[in-house]
Design an enzyme around this catalytic site. Structure first.
Site, PDB file in Angstrom:
ATOM      1  CE  LYS A  15      21.420  60.433  32.383  1.00 46.54           C
ATOM      2  NZ  LYS A  15      20.966  61.774  32.453  1.00 46.54           N
ATOM      3  CB  THR A  16      14.840  61.356  32.225  1.00 44.53           C
ATOM      4  OG1 THR A  16      16.301  61.810  31.853  1.00 44.53           O
ATOM      5  CG2 THR A  16      13.926  62.479  32.703  1.00 44.53           C
ATOM      6  CG  ASP A  40      20.262  63.886  35.372  1.00 51.97           C
ATOM      7  OD1 ASP A  40      20.921  62.799  35.736  1.00 51.97           O
ATOM      8  OD2 ASP A  40      19.559  64.096  34.687  1.00 51.97           O
ATOM      9  CD  GLU A  41      23.700  63.657  32.338  1.00 57.61           C
ATOM     10  OE1 GLU A  41      24.799  63.206  32.615  1.00 57.61           O
ATOM     11  OE2 GLU A  41      22.680  63.396  31.225  1.00 57.61           O
ATOM     12  CD  GLN A  76      26.516  58.769  29.051  1.00 64.30           C
ATOM     13  OE1 GLN A  76      26.135  59.724  28.229  1.00 64.30           O
ATOM     14  NE2 GLN A  76      25.679  58.133  29.680  1.00 64.30           N
ATOM     15  NE  ARG A 135      24.626  60.129  23.146  1.00 67.10           N
ATOM     16  CZ  ARG A 135      24.306  60.155  24.225  1.00 67.10           C
ATOM     17  NH1 ARG A 135      23.208  60.838  24.644  1.00 67.10           N
ATOM     18  NH2 ARG A 135      24.625  59.073  25.224  1.00 67.10           N
TER      19      ARG A 135
END
Length: 733
Positions: free
Chosen positions: A32-33, A217-218, A248, A596
Site C-alpha cells: 500500500k505504501t 493511510d491506515e 488490522q 509481521r
C-alpha cells in the site's frame, strides 16, 4: 519513467481512477505504501496536479518519512506535498491559526508524561488515592476527547460511569490547567483542529481549497475526530482516497473506530472500491495461518491474502511445560540460527500481547550475551536529565508553561523550595508564574534572600531567552552551559556520570536534527521530540533482537518472528464470555502479529507460567486451534534451524571465547589511554572493551564531542562516550 510499470493490476486501478472517493482495502504486506507514493507521483507527473494541492496522512513519523523518500525518488523535489501524521498535520494548522480559538501560537505540546504529572497533582488536590479510580479517570478523559465530547456530554452518554463526581472535577481542572499553561495534549491537537475548522469558515475554506487530493493511510486506525477532520477537508473537491485494512484495526482502546472503514461506502455513496490481496512479504505457510485465524471475525470485508512467494518452512508450534523452558527454547533457537545459519540478531522479533512476560526472556538473552532491544522500554527522551533540558526549552518557547517552570525553577538547586514555589503559583493566580518571577522585587511576600534567589533565576531566564532565535543546536548548547545542566552532576557517582554522558549525547542528537532540518525553529524541534513514537526509533542498523508488544510493531516486518505466551487469558487477553467485539479485536491483533513474519514463524506457549508473582496453569490460546496446526512436535517440522542440543549456559561462553580468539596477545599489544588523546579513535581503529570484547571504530564523526561508534564482533554497533567507556586501543608491534 513509466510510473505504473512497478505496480500490479490491483494497484494500478486506484491510481488511474483518481477522481472522487476511493476506498482501497489493503491486506498486510500488499504494497500500500508503493500504491500511495505512485498515485501521488502519477497526479504530479501525469496529471499535472500542483504538489501543493496534495495531502497524504499516515500514522507514524517512520511511515511518513518513508513515503516522503519514495515520492522524492520518483518525482524529485516535492517540498509542497504535505505528507505527515495526523498529529503533525494538526500542529501545522494550529501553529498558523490557533489564536482564532483563544490560544497563543507558541503553545506547548504535552506528552503523556506531562499529562500524568498534572493529573497526579490533581489527584493529590482532590484526595483521590485509589489507583483504579485514577486509571479510570485517565482513560475516560482520553475517551471523551477521542469522541469530541465535553465533560457534561460524556457523562450524559455514559450514565453508569464509575467515579462520576471525581471524573468531572479532575477533567474540568485538567482542562483549566492546560488552558492556563497555553498547552495541548495529544488528543487536543486533533480536537482543537476540528474545533477550528468548524468555527472559522475562512480557515476551513483555505485548507479545503488547498487540498484538492487527500490520501489517508491506515484508515482503519482513525477515530471519530480524525474522520471528521478529513471529511471536512475533502468536502469541496470530493477527492479522497482512504487505504486501510479492517483486519488490522487494533487500536479500539484508544478510540480507533472500525466502523469508519466499514461505513465509508455509506458516507460516500459513489465511492470506488478496490482490493489489494497479493502479499509481497510473507511465505505461503505464514499467510495460510493468518487467513485461517482472521476468517473467524464477522466484522470485516471479504478478502483473502495470497502470494507468489515460496511455500516456506512450516509454522512451528511449541508447547513448553514452564515459562522458563519457553524462554530457553526461544533463546537457543535464535543463538543456533545466528551461529549456524548466518542470521543477524536484527532478523528476529519476539512479540507479546503485553510486556509482563518479557522479563524472563530478557534474562535468558542476557545470560546468553545476545543483544536485544525492548520496544516500549525506557526512552532516551524520558530520562530525567533529558526531560529537564526539554523543560527549559519549553519554558523559553512558551512563557505561559507553568508546568515547565515548576520543573526548572530549582534545578540545578538554587534554594527555591516547594513552599516558595507554591506561594509564587498562588500569587500568579490564573496568570503565568513567569509574571511573578520577573517582577519578584515588587512582592512583599518573600524575604530578601529568597527574592535574590528568584531574581537570579529570572536573570538566567532572560539571558537564555535572548538567544532563542539562534540556530537550534547553538542555542541548546548555550542553554545547557548557561544553566549548568551538564556539570551539575557528581562525577564520583556512577549514575550521575551516565546522566552527564546522556546530556552530551543529547547535544549530539540536536546537531543531527539541525543537519537534517536546517530551517527548523525551536517550536518545530520541540514538536518533533514530543510526537516521536517508539517505532520511529527502530532502525535496520541496530543489530539487536527486538522484544515488543504487538501494538508497537505495527508497520514493521522481520525475517523471523516468535509470538510468545500464547495462552488464553494472556493472548487473547479477554476471557470466555467477553463481548464478541473484544474477541475480534484480539484476533485482529493476532493477525497483525502473524503477518509481521517474512520467512519463519514460531508460536510458543507455556502450560505453567509465573505472572505477577503468582504461578498459574494456562490453557493454550483459542487462536491456536483456529489456525488448524496439526502437530506440536517440533522434530517433525520442516523448519531448517530448530536448535540442536545446544546448552544455553555455553552460549555466552562461546561468545567470550570468540572474542578472545580474535584478540591480539597481550605481549603483542600496546595500549593507548583514550583520555590522553582521543584523536587516535578514528575509523578502522581496533579497540578492546572489558565486557563487549574486540571491536572496530566505524563512525568517528562525533569525535570532537568525545563520542564514537564501535562495532563489536559479537554485540554489534554501540555509540560510546570516550570520557567514560573503558576502551583501550589495540596496536600490533
Amino acid at each position: 519513467m513509466d510510473i505504473l510499470s512497478n505496480l500490479n493490476e490491483e494497484q494500478i486501478l486506484p491510481v488511474i481512477n483518481y477522481d472522487g472517493a476511493v476506498l482501497v482495502t489493503a491486506g498486510a504486506g500488499s504494497g500500500k505504501t508503493r500504491l500511495l507514493t505512485h498515485r501521488i507521483a502519477y497526479l504530479i507527473l501525469e496529471k499535472q496536479v500542483p504538489a501543493s494541492n496534495i495531502l497524504a496522512i499516515t500514522f507514524t513519523n517512520k511511515a511518513a518519512n518513508e513515503m516522503k523518500q519514495r515520492v522524492d525518488k520518483i518525482v524529485g523535489a516535492f517540498n509542497d506535498v504535505w505528507i505527515s501524521t495526523f498529529h503533525s498535520l494538526c500542529v501545522k494548522i494550529l501553529r498558523s491559526n490557533i489564536d482564532k480559538i483563544g490560544y497563543s501560537k507558541n503553545f506547548s505540546i504535552y506528552s503523556d508524561a506531562e499529562k500524568k504529572h498534572i493529573l497526579k497533582e490533581l489527584y493529590k488536590k482532590y484526595n483521590i488515592e485509589n489507583e483504579s479510580i485514577q486509571k479510570s479517570i485517565e482513560y475516560h478523559i482520553g475517551n471523551a476527547k477521542n469522541n469530541n465530547l465535553n465533560v457534561n456530554n460524556y457523562v450524559n452518554e455514559n450514565p453508569f460511569l464509575f467515579c462520576e463526581s471525581d471524573f468531572i472535577k479532575v477533567f474540568e481542572s485538567y482542562e483549566f490547567e492546560l488552558k492556563k499553561n497555553n498547552a495541548l495534549d495529544f488528543d487536543d491537537l486533533l480536537v482543537k483542529t476540528l474545533l477550528l475548522l468548524k468555527t472559522d469558515k475562512e480557515v476551513l475554506n483555505y485548507y479545503q481549497t488547498k487540498f484538492k487530493y487527500i490520501h489517508v493511510d491506515e484508515f482503519q486506525d482513525t477515530n471519530k475526530v480524525q474522520y471528521e477532520i478529513v471529511s471536512l477537508l475533502s468536502r469541496k473537491w470530493g477527492n479522497i482516497m482512504v487505504v486501510g485494512d479492517e483486519d488490522q484495526c487494533i487500536y479500539g482502546w484508544r478510540g480507533a473506530n472500525i466502523e469508519n472503514i466499514i461505513n465509508f461506502k455509506k458516507d460516500f455513496p459513489l465511492v470506488k472500491v478496490y482490493k489489494l490481496e497479493q502479499n509481497y512479504r510473507s511465505t505461503k505457510s505464514i499467510l495460510n495461518v493468518a487467513n485461517k485465524v482472521i476468517k473467524y471475525n464477522k466484522q470485516r470485508l471479504d478478502k483473502t491474502l495470497w502470494t507468489n512467494n515460496e511455500q516456506g518452512t512450516d509454522v512451528v508450534l511449541y508447547n513448553a511445560p514452564t515459562d522458563r523452558m519457553e524462554a530457553e527454547y526461544i533463546v537457543k533457537t535464535i543463538a543456533n540460527a545466528v551461529r549456524e545459519k548466518g542470521y543477524s540478531y536484527n532478523d528476529f522479533a519476539i512479540l507479546l500481547r503485553f510486556n509482563a512476560p518479557s522479563r524472563l526472556i530478557e534474562s535468558y538473552l542476557n545470560n546468553a550475551a545476545i543483544p536485544y532491544k525492548v520496544l516500549g522500554g525506557f526512552k532516551f527522551f524520558e530520562r530525567s536529565e533529558i526531560k529537564m533540558v526539554l523543560a527549559y526549552l519549553r519554558a523559553i518557547a512558551n512563557p505561559c508553561d507553568n508546568e515547565s517552570f515548576s520543573r526548572i525553577i530549582n534545578f540545578p538547586k538554587r534554594g527555591i523550595g516547594e513552599t516558595t514555589l507554591s506561594k509564587i503559583v498562588q500569587l500568579a493566580g490564573d496568570k503565568p508564574i513567569i509574571d511573578v518571577i520577573l517582577n519578584i522585587q515588587s512582592f512583599s511576600d518573600f524575604s530578601t534572600s529568597v527574592k535574590l534567589k528568584i531574581e537570579e533565576f529570572a536573570n538566567l531566564y532572560n539571558r537564555i531567552s535572548s538567544k532563542k532565535n539562534n540556530r537550534i543546536d547553538e542555542f541548546v548548547k548555550f542553554l545547557i552551559d548557561e544553566a549548568n545542566l551538564a556539570n551539575c552532576y557528581d562525577t564520583n557517582n556512577e549514575d550521575d556520570i551516565v546522566r552527564k554522558a546522556n546530556v552530551q549525547e543529547y547535544i549530539n542528537s540536536v546537531s543531527e536534527y539541525v543537519t537534517e532540518n536546517p530551517n527548523a525553529v525551536l517550536d518545530d524541534y520541540l514538536q518533533s521530540i514530543t510526537l516521536l513514537s517508539d517505532i520511529d526509533t527502530v532502525t535496520s542498523d541496530d543489530n539487536n533482537v527486538l522484544i515488543s508488544t504487538v501494538h508497537a510493531v505495527k508497520g514493521l516486518e522481520f525475517k523471523v518472528v516468535f509470538i510468545a505466551a500464547l495462552e488464553d487469558g494472556i493472548f487473547p487477553m479477554v476471557k470466555t464470555g467477553e463481548r464478541p467485539s473484544d474477541i475480534e479485536e484480539e484476533r485482529r491483533l493476532m493477525y497483525v502479529a502473524i503477518t509481521r513474519a517474512k520467512e519463519t514463524l514460531f508460536l510458543t506457549y507455556s502450560t505453567r507460567r509465573m505472572l505477577y508473582n503468582n504461578e498459574k496453569y494456562f490453557d493454550k490460546s483459542r487462536f491456536i486451534d483456529e489456525m488448524e496446526l496439526v502437530s506440536e512436535n517440533i522434530k517433525n517440522s520442516s523448519n531448517s534451524f530448530i536448535y540442536n542440543k545446544l546448552n544455553i549456559s555455553n552460549v555466552a561462553q562461546e561468545h567470550k571465547q570468540q572474542a578472545m580468539k580474535n584478540m591480539p596477545s597481550l605481549w603483542q599489544t600496546k595500549v593507548a589511554q583514550q583520555k590522553k588523546d582521543v584523536s587516535l579513535f578514528v575509523n578502522g581503529t581496533k579497540v578492546l572493551h572489558p565486557s563487549f570484547g574486540v571491536g572496530t571504530v566505524t563512525d568517528d564523526s562525533k569525535l570532537t564531542s568525545r563520542m564514537v561508534t564501535v562495532t563489536f564482533e559479537i554485540l554489534g554497533a554501540k555509540t560510546l562516550s570516550l570520557d567514560y567507556a573503558p576502551l583501550q586501543i589495540l596496536k600490533n608491534k
